[in-house]
Design a protein around this motif. Structure first.
Motif, mmCIF file in Angstrom:
data_model
loop_
_atom_site.group_PDB
_atom_site.id
_atom_site.type_symbol
_atom_site.label_atom_id
_atom_site.label_comp_id
_atom_site.label_asym_id
_atom_site.label_seq_id
_atom_site.Cartn_x
_atom_site.Cartn_y
_atom_site.Cartn_z
ATOM 1 N N LEU A 23 0.853 -1.180 0.000
ATOM 2 C CA LEU A 23 0.000 0.000 0.000
ATOM 3 C C LEU A 23 0.896 1.240 0.000
ATOM 4 C CD1 LEU A 23 -2.549 -1.151 2.739
ATOM 5 C CD2 LEU A 23 -2.937 -1.102 0.267
ATOM 6 N N MET A 24 0.796 2.037 -1.064
ATOM 7 C CA MET A 24 1.656 3.211 -1.226
ATOM 8 C C MET A 24 0.814 4.479 -1.235
ATOM 9 S SD MET A 24 4.185 1.741 -4.220
ATOM 10 C CE MET A 24 5.394 3.062 -3.984
ATOM 11 N N GLY A 25 1.364 5.577 -0.709
ATOM 12 C CA GLY A 25 0.649 6.847 -0.712
ATOM 13 C C GLY A 25 1.214 7.794 0.322
ATOM 14 N N GLY A 26 0.757 9.039 0.296
ATOM 15 C CA GLY A 26 1.254 10.058 1.212
ATOM 16 C C GLY A 26 0.720 9.882 2.622
ATOM 17 N N TYR A 27 1.186 10.766 3.513
ATOM 18 C CA TYR A 27 0.744 10.718 4.899
ATOM 19 C C TYR A 27 -0.767 10.942 4.987
ATOM 20 C CZ TYR A 27 5.677 11.182 6.177
ATOM 21 O OH TYR A 27 7.023 10.978 6.316
ATOM 22 N N GLY A 28 -1.420 10.134 5.852
ATOM 23 C CA GLY A 28 -2.826 10.349 6.151
ATOM 24 C C GLY A 28 -3.799 9.936 5.069
ATOM 25 N N GLY B 265 -4.779 6.843 4.322
ATOM 26 C CA GLY B 265 -5.583 5.662 4.654
ATOM 27 C C GLY B 265 -4.817 4.353 4.654
ATOM 28 N N LYS B 266 -3.514 4.386 4.420
ATOM 29 C CA LYS B 266 -2.736 3.144 4.351
ATOM 30 C C LYS B 266 -2.777 2.380 5.668
ATOM 31 C CE LYS B 266 1.194 5.061 3.535
ATOM 32 N NZ LYS B 266 0.775 6.449 3.845
ATOM 33 N N THR B 267 -2.480 3.079 6.769
ATOM 34 C CA THR B 267 -2.445 2.415 8.074
ATOM 35 C C THR B 267 -3.822 1.874 8.447
ATOM 36 O OG1 THR B 267 -0.601 3.777 8.853
ATOM 37 C CG2 THR B 267 -1.993 2.760 10.529
ATOM 38 N N HIS B 268 -4.874 2.637 8.154
ATOM 39 C CA HIS B 268 -6.239 2.178 8.455
ATOM 40 C C HIS B 268 -6.513 0.850 7.749
ATOM 41 C CE1 HIS B 268 -10.611 3.528 9.319
ATOM 42 N NE2 HIS B 268 -10.560 2.212 9.192
ATOM 43 N N LEU B 269 -6.175 0.758 6.468
ATOM 44 C CA LEU B 269 -6.424 -0.481 5.727
ATOM 45 C C LEU B 269 -5.562 -1.631 6.244
ATOM 46 C CD1 LEU B 269 -6.758 0.867 2.068
ATOM 47 C CD2 LEU B 269 -8.573 -0.003 3.556
ATOM 48 N N ALA B 270 -4.304 -1.338 6.565
ATOM 49 C CA ALA B 270 -3.423 -2.392 7.074
ATOM 50 C C ALA B 270 -3.937 -2.935 8.409
ATOM 51 C CB ALA B 270 -2.004 -1.841 7.220
ATOM 52 N N ALA B 271 -4.348 -2.018 9.307
ATOM 53 C CA ALA B 271 -4.892 -2.459 10.596
ATOM 54 C C ALA B 271 -6.209 -3.200 10.412
ATOM 55 C CB ALA B 271 -5.084 -1.249 11.517
ATOM 56 N N ALA B 272 -7.031 -2.768 9.453
ATOM 57 C CA ALA B 272 -8.306 -3.446 9.188
ATOM 58 C C ALA B 272 -8.065 -4.881 8.739
ATOM 59 C CB ALA B 272 -9.094 -2.674 8.131
ATOM 60 N N ILE B 273 -7.036 -5.095 7.919
ATOM 61 C CA ILE B 273 -6.686 -6.457 7.504
ATOM 62 C C ILE B 273 -6.338 -7.291 8.721
ATOM 63 C CG2 ILE B 273 -4.950 -7.838 6.289
ATOM 64 C CD1 ILE B 273 -4.765 -5.543 4.224
ATOM 65 N N ALA B 274 -5.515 -6.737 9.616
ATOM 66 C CA ALA B 274 -5.111 -7.471 10.817
ATOM 67 C C ALA B 274 -6.321 -7.828 11.674
ATOM 68 C CB ALA B 274 -4.114 -6.633 11.619
ATOM 69 N N HIS B 275 -7.216 -6.862 11.904
ATOM 70 C CA HIS B 275 -8.406 -7.127 12.726
ATOM 71 C C HIS B 275 -9.276 -8.208 12.090
ATOM 72 C CE1 HIS B 275 -7.888 -4.172 15.839
ATOM 73 N NE2 HIS B 275 -7.759 -3.176 14.976
ATOM 74 N N GLU B 276 -9.447 -8.165 10.781
ATOM 75 C CA GLU B 276 -10.302 -9.145 10.108
ATOM 76 C C GLU B 276 -9.723 -10.548 10.232
ATOM 77 O OE1 GLU B 276 -13.545 -10.543 7.910
ATOM 78 O OE2 GLU B 276 -13.194 -8.627 8.918
ATOM 79 N N VAL B 277 -8.417 -10.670 10.071
ATOM 80 C CA VAL B 277 -7.764 -11.983 10.163
ATOM 81 C C VAL B 277 -7.836 -12.517 11.598
ATOM 82 C CG1 VAL B 277 -5.537 -13.165 9.980
ATOM 83 C CG2 VAL B 277 -6.267 -11.589 8.177
ATOM 84 N N PRO C 80 -5.636 12.826 -0.641
ATOM 85 C CA PRO C 80 -4.888 13.714 0.255
ATOM 86 C C PRO C 80 -4.996 13.260 1.702
ATOM 87 C CG PRO C 80 -6.976 14.715 -0.342
ATOM 88 C CD PRO C 80 -6.870 13.447 -1.155
ATOM 89 N N ASP C 81 -4.266 13.935 2.565
ATOM 90 C CA ASP C 81 -4.245 13.635 3.992
ATOM 91 C C ASP C 81 -5.645 13.812 4.580
ATOM 92 O OD1 ASP C 81 -3.805 13.450 6.717
ATOM 93 O OD2 ASP C 81 -1.954 14.612 6.673
ATOM 94 N N TYR C 82 -6.218 12.738 5.113
ATOM 95 C CA TYR C 82 -7.572 12.782 5.666
ATOM 96 C C TYR C 82 -7.625 13.652 6.917
ATOM 97 C CZ TYR C 82 -12.153 11.057 7.145
ATOM 98 O OH TYR C 82 -13.474 10.975 7.511
ATOM 99 N N ARG C 83 -6.496 13.708 7.644
ATOM 100 C CA ARG C 83 -6.472 14.429 8.916
ATOM 101 C C ARG C 83 -6.316 15.931 8.746
ATOM 102 N NH1 ARG C 83 -3.247 9.666 9.986
ATOM 103 N NH2 ARG C 83 -1.448 10.751 9.147
ATOM 104 N N ARG C 84 -5.940 16.366 7.527
ATOM 105 C CA ARG C 84 -5.689 17.790 7.316
ATOM 106 C C ARG C 84 -6.733 18.355 6.365
ATOM 107 N NH1 ARG C 84 -0.175 18.941 4.610
ATOM 108 N NH2 ARG C 84 -1.341 18.275 2.790
ATOM 109 N N PRO C 85 -7.428 19.401 6.750
ATOM 110 C CA PRO C 85 -8.420 19.999 5.849
ATOM 111 C C PRO C 85 -7.766 20.401 4.546
ATOM 112 C CG PRO C 85 -8.592 20.940 8.050
ATOM 113 C CD PRO C 85 -7.341 20.097 8.030
ATOM 114 N N MET C 86 -8.439 20.134 3.438
ATOM 115 C CA MET C 86 -7.900 20.463 2.133
ATOM 116 C C MET C 86 -8.128 21.930 1.827
ATOM 117 S SD MET C 86 -9.025 17.265 -0.223
ATOM 118 C CE MET C 86 -10.728 17.666 -0.036
ATOM 119 N N ASP C 87 -7.274 22.467 0.967
ATOM 120 C CA ASP C 87 -7.528 23.818 0.504
ATOM 121 C C ASP C 87 -8.622 23.773 -0.558
ATOM 122 O OD1 ASP C 87 -6.434 23.205 -2.039
ATOM 123 O OD2 ASP C 87 -4.419 23.645 -1.340
#
Length: 410
Positions: free
Chosen positions: A72-77, A79-91, A199-206
């Motif tokens: 999973l590749m992409g910039g900060y925020g 959604g990469k970590t969310h998806l990776a953790a979701a995989i772990a929880h599901e397994v 874009p970063d989900y945690r940072r409001p977009m311009d």
């Protein structure tokens, strides 16, 4: 010593609990597929939402049947970590063991075990590299010491050779990853790559939703609707015609960006207005380009050399070089150092060879531009050059006001 068959289930339960505790997954309980927004928040472009939804679908497929590697590749925020953790929880929810670690935490765990007088390093190292499902978050943020690089390579090479299910998240580009690991991550028979462009989900977009490098938010007032062809200013017919041709070319390009579009002419005669109008039109349909003034672009590149920079030079350079639509304003106003000339040439030569849509404005005469760039700008197969001969707006604006000023001076 071999555990009795009657205790097999108990041993597996203990193992799963140990891995769950080691992973700190309890702290990430909110990061599940149910809490993930597959299309992202409102306001992101369709392309960004599509990339996010594709990564979400790939993550769900992997969680249902963990096989191979998922990168999973992409910039900060994004959604990469969310998806990776979701995989772990599901397994884990299905009663299967999984180990979720950020790479810095993994290396810290190994360092601690290495210095443990009880000699638990080998046990911990083997537990990590042999776990049925290993999920490594924030790959690339670790300290790049020889020891750290070697341990990571040993873990991932073992899992590569044995085809053990693995998930990696990173904000690096493949070019920034250590060559031995990069070659394995580029193996299509094992690795599925999902690139998230949101874009970063945690940072409001311009207002434009574009790159943090983009200066488009400063150019919001420049649109096709308020561009003046200056037909009532008494300009020579050829000057008005040069504006009209440039305007029509800019509008057509905004509808369908292909090749290069170059606006040449004196300062203040509408070049930047047309370039910004193209950018605002694209942003308005959810496809914001990278709009940057050339001196600022070079400053962004230089800033990556600072020890306090949060991004690397390679990543910043790659972002600019491969932007789906790049708009460079004021080419030629940059400091003409050999370094600056070489960076611009590398950027534009790549975009020339890849035929990536590019808009440039310059107040230089074509013969003043670096010969290597000029030859590419003048290639009719890719580039269209428009010379705007009209004088600056301020030279003809408010003629009555100028006459009054001249009388008062008399």
């Amino acid at each position: 010593m071999v555990p009795c068959v009657c205790r097999q289930e108990e041993v597996e339960n203990q193992r799963r609990k140990r891995l769950f505790a080691f992973s700190h997954l309890g702290e990430l309980a909110h990061l599940t597929f149910e809490t993930f927004e597959p299309r992202g928040r409102l306001g992101i472009s369709p392309q960004e939402a599509d990339s996010l939804e594709q990564a979400y679908n790939l993550a769900r497929q992997f969680a249902a049947a963990p096989q191979g590697w998922l990168l999973l590749m992409g910039g900060y925020g994004c959604g990469k970590t969310h998806l990776a953790a979701a995989i772990a929880h599901e397994v884990v929810r299905r009663g299967q063991p999984a180990l979720f670690l950020t790479v810095p935490d993994l290396l810290d765990a190994l360092r601690f075990a290495y210095n443990d007088p009880a000699g638990s390093f080998e046990t911990r190292f083997n537990e990590i590299r042999e776990t049925p499902l290993l999920i490594l978050d924030d790959f690339g943020t670790q300290s790049a010491t020889p020891w750290a690089r070697e341990k990571l390579f040993q873990i991932l090479n073992f899992r590569y050779i044995n085809r053990l299910p693995t998930v990696l998240t990173t904000n690096l580009s493949l070019a920034e990853i250590e060559p031995r690991l990069r070659s394995r991550l580029q193996d299509p028979s094992l690795v599925t790559v999902a690139t998230i462009r949101a874009p970063d989900y945690r940072r409001p977009m311009d207002a434009t939703g574009g790159s943090e490098l983009s200066a488009l938010h400063l150019m919001a007032k420049f649109t096709f609707g308020n561009f003046s062809l200056r037909e009532n200013e008494g300009l020579p017919k050829e000057d008005v015609e040069s504006l009209r041709k440039a305007f029509e070319a800019a509008r057509a390009f905004a509808e369908r960006p292909e090749g290069w579009l170059v606006f040449v002419g004196p300062y203040g005669n509408g070049k930047t207005h047309l370039a910004a109008a193209i950018a605002n039109y694209r942003a308005g349909i959810g496809l914001p380009p990278l709009f940057v003034v050339v001196p600022d672009l070079l400053d962004h590149l230089r800033a990556t050399f600072s020890p306090h920079s949060t991004t690397t030079y390679d990543r910043r350079f790659e972002e600019i070089r491969t932007a789906p639509l790049l708009i460079l304003d004021d080419l030629g106003t940059q400091a003409a150092t050999p370094w600056a000339q070489e960076k611009l040439y590398q950027l534009l030569n790549h975009r020339y060879n890849a035929e990536l849509p590019t808009v440039m404005t310059t107040a230089l005469q074509l013969e003043e531009i670096d010969a290597r760039l000029r030859s590419r700008m003048l290639d009719p197969r890719l580039s269209r050059v428009f010379l705007i001969t009209a004088p600056p707006y301020y030279a003809t604006a408010h003629p009555n006001k100028r006459r009054k000023k001249r009388r008062s001076r008399g």
